[in-house]
Design a protein around this motif. Structure first.
Motif, PDB file in Angstrom:
ATOM      1  N   ILE A  16      51.024  47.113 -12.673  1.00 42.13           N
ATOM      2  CA  ILE A  16      51.376  46.658 -11.326  1.00 42.13           C
ATOM      3  C   ILE A  16      50.771  47.617 -10.306  1.00 42.13           C
ATOM      4  CG2 ILE A  16      53.246  46.328  -9.656  1.00 42.13           C
ATOM      5  CD1 ILE A  16      55.014  45.380 -11.844  1.00 42.13           C
ATOM      6  N   ASP A  17      49.949  47.097  -9.424  1.00 48.63           N
ATOM      7  CA  ASP A  17      49.467  47.908  -8.307  1.00 48.63           C
ATOM      8  C   ASP A  17      50.044  47.329  -7.026  1.00 48.63           C
ATOM      9  OD1 ASP A  17      47.291  46.205  -6.795  1.00 48.63           O
ATOM     10  OD2 ASP A  17      46.917  45.905  -8.924  1.00 48.63           O
ATOM     11  N   LEU A  18      50.034  48.141  -5.994  1.00 47.66           N
ATOM     12  CA  LEU A  18      50.714  47.746  -4.755  1.00 47.66           C
ATOM     13  C   LEU A  18      50.109  46.504  -4.120  1.00 47.66           C
ATOM     14  CD1 LEU A  18      51.378  51.243  -3.164  1.00 47.66           C
ATOM     15  CD2 LEU A  18      53.037  49.687  -4.182  1.00 47.66           C
ATOM     16  N   ASP A  19      48.797  46.375  -4.168  1.00 47.59           N
ATOM     17  CA  ASP A  19      48.173  45.208  -3.543  1.00 47.59           C
ATOM     18  C   ASP A  19      48.618  43.918  -4.215  1.00 47.59           C
ATOM     19  OD1 ASP A  19      46.234  46.091  -1.402  1.00 47.59           O
ATOM     20  OD2 ASP A  19      45.596  47.383  -3.022  1.00 47.59           O
ATOM     21  N   THR A  20      48.682  43.925  -5.545  1.00 43.71           N
ATOM     22  CA  THR A  20      49.113  42.734  -6.272  1.00 43.71           C
ATOM     23  C   THR A  20      50.582  42.424  -6.004  1.00 43.71           C
ATOM     24  OG1 THR A  20      47.510  43.180  -8.028  1.00 43.71           O
ATOM     25  CG2 THR A  20      49.339  41.706  -8.558  1.00 43.71           C
ATOM     26  N   LEU A  21      51.402  43.471  -5.964  1.00 40.92           N
ATOM     27  CA  LEU A  21      52.840  43.280  -5.760  1.00 40.92           C
ATOM     28  C   LEU A  21      53.145  42.764  -4.357  1.00 40.92           C
ATOM     29  CD1 LEU A  21      55.677  43.657  -6.995  1.00 40.92           C
ATOM     30  CD2 LEU A  21      55.664  45.978  -6.083  1.00 40.92           C
ATOM     31  N   LEU A  22      52.399  43.263  -3.373  1.00 39.20           N
ATOM     32  CA  LEU A  22      52.693  42.926  -1.985  1.00 39.20           C
ATOM     33  C   LEU A  22      52.034  41.631  -1.518  1.00 39.20           C
ATOM     34  CD1 LEU A  22      52.371  46.467  -0.383  1.00 39.20           C
ATOM     35  CD2 LEU A  22      54.475  45.197  -0.777  1.00 39.20           C
ATOM     36  N   ALA A  23      51.027  41.173  -2.236  1.00 45.63           N
ATOM     37  CA  ALA A  23      50.232  40.040  -1.770  1.00 45.63           C
ATOM     38  C   ALA A  23      51.063  38.816  -1.398  1.00 45.63           C
ATOM     39  CB  ALA A  23      49.182  39.684  -2.819  1.00 45.63           C
ATOM     40  N   PRO A  24      52.014  38.386  -2.251  1.00 46.09           N
ATOM     41  CA  PRO A  24      52.746  37.162  -1.888  1.00 46.09           C
ATOM     42  C   PRO A  24      53.959  37.392  -0.996  1.00 46.09           C
ATOM     43  CG  PRO A  24      53.387  37.868  -4.079  1.00 46.09           C
ATOM     44  CD  PRO A  24      52.381  38.880  -3.591  1.00 46.09           C
ATOM     45  N   THR A  25      54.179  38.637  -0.545  1.00 49.33           N
ATOM     46  CA  THR A  25      55.436  38.925   0.157  1.00 49.33           C
ATOM     47  C   THR A  25      55.263  39.192   1.644  1.00 49.33           C
ATOM     48  OG1 THR A  25      55.302  41.325  -0.188  1.00 49.33           O
ATOM     49  CG2 THR A  25      56.283  40.002  -1.950  1.00 49.33           C
ATOM     50  N   GLY A  26      54.040  39.366   2.101  1.00 51.08           N
ATOM     51  CA  GLY A  26      53.833  39.673   3.509  1.00 51.08           C
ATOM     52  C   GLY A  26      54.097  41.115   3.858  1.00 51.08           C
ATOM     53  N   GLY A  27      53.859  42.021   2.921  1.00 54.07           N
ATOM     54  CA  GLY A  27      54.015  43.449   3.194  1.00 54.07           C
ATOM     55  C   GLY A  27      55.304  44.006   2.624  1.00 54.07           C
ATOM     56  N   VAL A  28      55.561  45.280   2.957  1.00 53.37           N
ATOM     57  CA  VAL A  28      56.702  45.992   2.395  1.00 53.37           C
ATOM     58  C   VAL A  28      58.023  45.366   2.840  1.00 53.37           C
ATOM     59  CG1 VAL A  28      57.901  48.205   2.302  1.00 53.37           C
ATOM     60  CG2 VAL A  28      55.416  48.154   2.222  1.00 53.37           C
ATOM     61  N   SER A  29      58.123  45.008   4.113  1.00 53.38           N
ATOM     62  CA  SER A  29      59.382  44.430   4.599  1.00 53.38           C
ATOM     63  C   SER A  29      59.685  43.117   3.898  1.00 53.38           C
ATOM     64  CB  SER A  29      59.329  44.227   6.113  1.00 53.38           C
ATOM     65  OG  SER A  29      58.260  43.363   6.469  1.00 53.38           O
ATOM     66  N   GLY A  30      58.655  42.306   3.662  1.00 48.06           N
ATOM     67  CA  GLY A  30      58.854  41.050   2.948  1.00 48.06           C
ATOM     68  C   GLY A  30      59.268  41.279   1.505  1.00 48.06           C
ATOM     69  N   LEU A  31      58.644  42.256   0.843  1.00 44.16           N
ATOM     70  CA  LEU A  31      59.008  42.576  -0.534  1.00 44.16           C
ATOM     71  C   LEU A  31      60.452  43.062  -0.600  1.00 44.16           C
ATOM     72  CD1 LEU A  31      58.341  43.094  -3.530  1.00 44.16           C
ATOM     73  CD2 LEU A  31      57.495  45.361  -2.845  1.00 44.16           C
ATOM     74  N   ARG A  32      60.822  43.921   0.330  1.00 50.36           N
ATOM     75  CA  ARG A  32      62.185  44.462   0.339  1.00 50.36           C
ATOM     76  C   ARG A  32      63.208  43.343   0.533  1.00 50.36           C
ATOM     77  NH1 ARG A  32      61.370  48.088   3.934  1.00 50.36           N
ATOM     78  NH2 ARG A  32      62.335  47.037   5.695  1.00 50.36           N
ATOM     79  N   ALA A  33      62.902  42.387   1.387  1.00 49.27           N
ATOM     80  CA  ALA A  33      63.821  41.274   1.619  1.00 49.27           C
ATOM     81  C   ALA A  33      63.981  40.426   0.360  1.00 49.27           C
ATOM     82  CB  ALA A  33      63.324  40.418   2.781  1.00 49.27           C
ATOM     83  N   ARG A  34      62.882  40.173  -0.342  1.00 50.14           N
ATOM     84  CA  ARG A  34      62.951  39.377  -1.569  1.00 50.14           C
ATOM     85  C   ARG A  34      63.743  40.113  -2.637  1.00 50.14           C
ATOM     86  NH1 ARG A  34      57.925  37.870  -4.267  1.00 50.14           N
ATOM     87  NH2 ARG A  34      59.105  36.117  -5.134  1.00 50.14           N
ATOM     88  N   VAL A  35      63.556  41.430  -2.726  1.00 51.01           N
ATOM     89  CA  VAL A  35      64.277  42.218  -3.731  1.00 51.01           C
ATOM     90  C   VAL A  35      65.771  42.215  -3.425  1.00 51.01           C
ATOM     91  CG1 VAL A  35      64.613  44.558  -4.620  1.00 51.01           C
ATOM     92  CG2 VAL A  35      62.305  43.655  -4.323  1.00 51.01           C
TER      93      VAL A  35
END
Length: 426
Positions: A16-35
């Motif tokens: 897992i690299d950050l670009d792959t993880l963040l791609a469908p979430t719209g950045g860190v804030s989007g990833l944090r919201a999904r988590v």
């Protein structure tokens, strides 16, 4: 070894690299919201534990700064962030630096093995086991709790590096009652290992750029550029708002001239650390014939100090002391058959300078442990002949014995085989 490790078509390690993880979430804030949504939907808990020990004021400062960096970004009702202090009552010098309300663990249980021997009260692995025992004593469901241990002596560390350790587990969690995972790519994950590049940063650079929180990697890039090329624009002002300074983002965003200046500046004020870890990786790459060797080559920094797993998984794996913790954790995760392991390639980080007496001796010790964990025919320590190296003299090299030979660190039994010793029984 579990048959699952070498089974054809069974992928135990997920890169897992950050670009792959963040791609469908719209950045860190989007990833944090999904988590956070996944944590609530499946009734999950995350425990982020910062391991602190000793009396060094610098370590107290880095601990408090890391709390300030992680807290606003990661702490929620579902994510507990605590400082665990090893070595007696929490020093006033530490508590004075922490924010009011920052939880601190200090009264750790004493653990005893089946033979009655007590777990030592010093050492990172011993500290970690005592923290796990505390969590087990108040656990409601070890399979729904993910425990991440972080070093507390970071000079440079991004909160997203901690988020990437537990985000895939939360997003891939599939409830037995039929609750579907938010991201099927991560289904079945139960272990996570951090893999950010360790940097040795110029002390004056980190001191000049110091704040009341741990520096981010972007802070370090800005500080290096400001010192090397004062007239150049800051990297933070050049990147889009909220963008992470991964290599891919920097190459896509910066002009070739600015990227060259940044590369030169970072090369002047930082260098890649982790020589022992790189040596172990090179050894694995030179062999790569054993299933465990092949699996371990997937992890870019074998001795990186950040790792996480469910409380249930932590409880049943044997761990070695010292730097053997990281290697034994990975070997146990790969052999367990419980679930997949994420190899998280995160942003670079920097620690306080280490005071290891001999990096060479450390490398030999970890090499011996690695051979034992892999299942080599004959552990180094059992060969009965001295290990030798070439020592420089004014007249050339002279072969000398390594004295004493490094022993293979013995692993502790799994936590499930320990019992808690009550205070009045000691």
């Amino acid at each position: 070894m579990s048959a699952a490790l070498g089974a054809p078509g069974h992928e135990r390690v997920l890169d897992i690299d950050l670009d792959t993880l963040l791609a469908p979430t719209g950045g860190v804030s989007g990833l944090r919201a999904r988590v956070e949504d996944a944590l609530c939907r499946h009734d999950l808990r995350v425990h982020l534990i910062l391991l602190c020990h000793g009396t060094d004021p610098q370590r107290f400062t880095t601990t408090a700064r890391l709390c300030r960096a992680l807290g606003p970004v990661l702490r929620t009702d579902r994510v507990e962030l605590v400082v665990s202090y090893q070595g007696g009552p929490v020093p006033r010098e530490l508590t004075d630096l922490l924010e009011p309300g920052d939880p601190v663990w200090s009264e750790h249980p004493t653990l005893a093995g089946s033979d009655g021997a007590l777990l030592p009260q010093v050492g990172k692995t011993e500290h970690l086991l005592s923290c796990l025992a505390m969590l087990r004593s108040r656990s409601w469901n070890p399979d729904r709790q993910f425990v991440v241990f972080l070093d507390s002596d970071y000079l440079v560390y991004d909160p997203v590096d901690a988020l990437v350790l537990y985000a895939p587990w939360a997003l891939g969690f599939s409830s037995p009652d039929g609750g579907a995972p938010a991201d099927t790519r991560f289904t079945g994950l139960e272990f996570a290992k951090g893999g950010g590049l360790r940097l040795v940063a110029d002390a004056e650079l980190t001191m000049k750029a110091s704040t009341d929180r741990t520096l981010s990697f972007l802070d370090l890039l800005d500080a290096a550029m400001a010192r090397a090329v004062p007239h150049a624009p800051t990297v933070s002002a050049t990147l889009p708002p909220g963008a992470l300074p991964t290599r891919q983002v920097l190459e896509r965003t910066l002009t070739p001239a600015l990227l060259d200046e940044l590369t030169t500046a970072m090369g002047r004020y930082t260098q890649a650390g982790g020589r022992s870890s790189r040596g172990l990786s090179q050894y694995l790459a030179s062999r790569n014939a054993h299933p465990m060797e092949e699996a371990l080559t997937r992890f870019p920094f074998l001795l990186h100090g950040d790792q996480g797993a469910t409380l249930a998984a932590w409880s049943v794996i044997p761990l070695a002391p010292g730097y053997g913790l990281e290697l034994s954790f990975l070997a146990a995760a790969l052999r367990s058959g419980r679930g997949r392991v994420t190899s998280a390639v995160a942003l670079p980080h920097a620690h306080l300078p280490k005071n290891d007496g001999s990096n060479f001796a450390l490398g030999v010790e970890m090499f011996a442990l690695l051979q034992q964990l892999i299942g080599a025919d004959e552990p180094v320590a059992a060969r009965g002949r001295p290990m030798r190296r070439a020592s420089a003299t004014p007249l050339g090299y002279q072969l000398v014995n390594l004295d004493p030979p490094s022993p293979v660190p013995a692993r502790y039994p799994p936590l499930t085989e320990w019992t808690t010793v009550e205070e009045n029984q000691r």
